[in-house]
Design an enzyme around this catalytic site. Sequence first.
Site, PDB file in Angstrom:
ATOM      1  N   ASP A 136       0.781  -1.242   0.000  1.00  0.00           N
ATOM      2  CA  ASP A 136       0.000   0.000   0.000  1.00  0.00           C
ATOM      3  C   ASP A 136       0.808   1.284   0.000  1.00  0.00           C
ATOM      4  O   ASP A 136       0.244   2.363  -0.101  1.00  0.00           O
ATOM      5  CB  ASP A 136      -1.052   0.004   1.121  1.00  0.00           C
ATOM      6  CG  ASP A 136      -0.418   0.029   2.502  1.00  0.00           C
ATOM      7  OD1 ASP A 136       0.809   0.167   2.602  1.00  0.00           O
ATOM      8  OD2 ASP A 136      -1.165  -0.105   3.489  1.00  0.00           O
ATOM      9  N   CYS A 190     -23.064  -4.807  -0.913  1.00  0.00           N
ATOM     10  CA  CYS A 190     -23.541  -4.165   0.326  1.00  0.00           C
ATOM     11  C   CYS A 190     -25.065  -4.108   0.372  1.00  0.00           C
ATOM     12  O   CYS A 190     -25.657  -4.163   1.451  1.00  0.00           O
ATOM     13  CB  CYS A 190     -23.000  -2.743   0.443  1.00  0.00           C
ATOM     14  SG  CYS A 190     -21.244  -2.665   0.760  1.00  0.00           S
ATOM     15  N   CYS A 193     -27.470  -2.284   3.196  1.00  0.00           N
ATOM     16  CA  CYS A 193     -26.740  -2.135   4.469  1.00  0.00           C
ATOM     17  C   CYS A 193     -25.988  -0.793   4.500  1.00  0.00           C
ATOM     18  O   CYS A 193     -25.409  -0.374   3.497  1.00  0.00           O
ATOM     19  CB  CYS A 193     -25.738  -3.283   4.624  1.00  0.00           C
ATOM     20  SG  CYS A 193     -24.708  -3.128   6.093  1.00  0.00           S
ATOM     21  N   CYS A 216     -10.929  10.306   9.461  1.00  0.00           N
ATOM     22  CA  CYS A 216     -10.834   8.907   9.887  1.00  0.00           C
ATOM     23  C   CYS A 216      -9.895   8.791  11.096  1.00  0.00           C
ATOM     24  O   CYS A 216      -8.790   9.340  11.098  1.00  0.00           O
ATOM     25  CB  CYS A 216     -10.312   8.070   8.729  1.00  0.00           C
ATOM     26  SG  CYS A 216     -10.103   6.345   9.165  1.00  0.00           S
ATOM     27  N   CYS A 249     -19.323  -4.794  10.052  1.00  0.00           N
ATOM     28  CA  CYS A 249     -19.701  -5.285   8.720  1.00  0.00           C
ATOM     29  C   CYS A 249     -20.193  -6.736   8.799  1.00  0.00           C
ATOM     30  O   CYS A 249     -19.478  -7.614   9.290  1.00  0.00           O
ATOM     31  CB  CYS A 249     -18.512  -5.181   7.771  1.00  0.00           C
ATOM     32  SG  CYS A 249     -18.902  -5.799   6.125  1.00  0.00           S
TER      33      CYS A 249
END
Length: 384
Positions: A136, A190, A193, A216, A249
Amino acid sequence: MYPSLKDKIITASQELGIDKIGFTTAAPFDHLKNSLEEQKAKGHTTGFEHPVIDERLYPDKIFEHPQSIISIALAYPSRIKNRPKSVRGEKRGKFARASWGIDYHHILEDRLQRLITFIKTECILEENLNFKPMVDTGELIDVAVAQRAGLGFIGKNGLLITEEFGSYVYLGEIITNIPFEADQPKENQCGSCTKCVDYCPTSALLGDGRMNATRCLSYQTQTKGYMPEEYRPKIRTIIYGCDICQEVCPFNKGKDSHFHQEMEPDPEIVQPVLIPLLSISNREFKEKFGYLAGSWRGKKPIQRNAIIALANARDKPSLPHLLKCIEDDPRPMIRGTAAWAVSIIDPKNIEILTFLNEKILKETDDETILEFQKAITRMNEAFN
Ligand code: SF4
Ligand code: SF4
């Protein structure tokens, strides 16, 4: 030969320590261009992203004649096997899951390298095969590559969600000039949701898979300066990262993978007792926490977050230690955060108020003076 090579790679991937693998073309990701530009213009980026947008979208800008991209996922644990014993009066902080075990960048780099070695061995007679492995910190957007390579879909939390491991996966990729057949991308699942969006404590998620990354907590716990006051209570006792939009989730329900020894957390390290962190030396920090992904910004953000966590836990036994920080710590941000913390933990303590009134006189940094002033005001108000 390439279809059979692809099959061989898929077969070997498990043995190479890879939990999921997919292939996609090296076509541009230009459908993301407007979105990335808009996010940057709106100030939704943190500066941790690769700075050149086109290099994130066009593989041919960072690799000569790219033909395909191999995407890999490694599943990580979501539960600690041996939690530390809770001792009365001893408050602990927590590192988020992506900082459990050895820094995942090293683990992914190892797997990507093993994969490249495997392919090279299989293609020993081929010349001019090239590879560019990335994790990343690289140019490409891991989740976009993984989604197009069929590893999973991108949820409203912006994370890649796999069927087998939920979103508890680390992603890496290799650009190559080998033309592998591409896999089918996965559609978003999703549905109606919105749990991650609803439960995000800072409303960082925009609802379409994008986020205002500056809001965040994962980012906020990694900055080096003062944490804005708005976020301090929201981190609770998490001193690095945030897992809330993963925990809620439904696709993560029951997902807990223990395939890689390097990812197993040491409970004493990833849920450390907070008070000793306030006075830990650089050397000890490096020895104890240096191998974690969560230590990449050094000890200062972790110490600041530990102070905030003690305040959030209203931990009175930490007061002498926090007062010592105000007295002795050479870093203004640490002194100012400690001043905030003591005023939260024990706002009606006249001795502490006197102490702060005395110590503010020695401060010269504007932000730190303001932190002291706010703490003093909070305490004065508590007496009224
Ligand atoms: Fe919100 Fe935490 Fe998810 Fe960041 S990691 S988007 S703060 S829930
Ligand atoms: Fe999608 Fe719900 Fe998971 Fe968010 S919590 S990523 S909306 S399934």
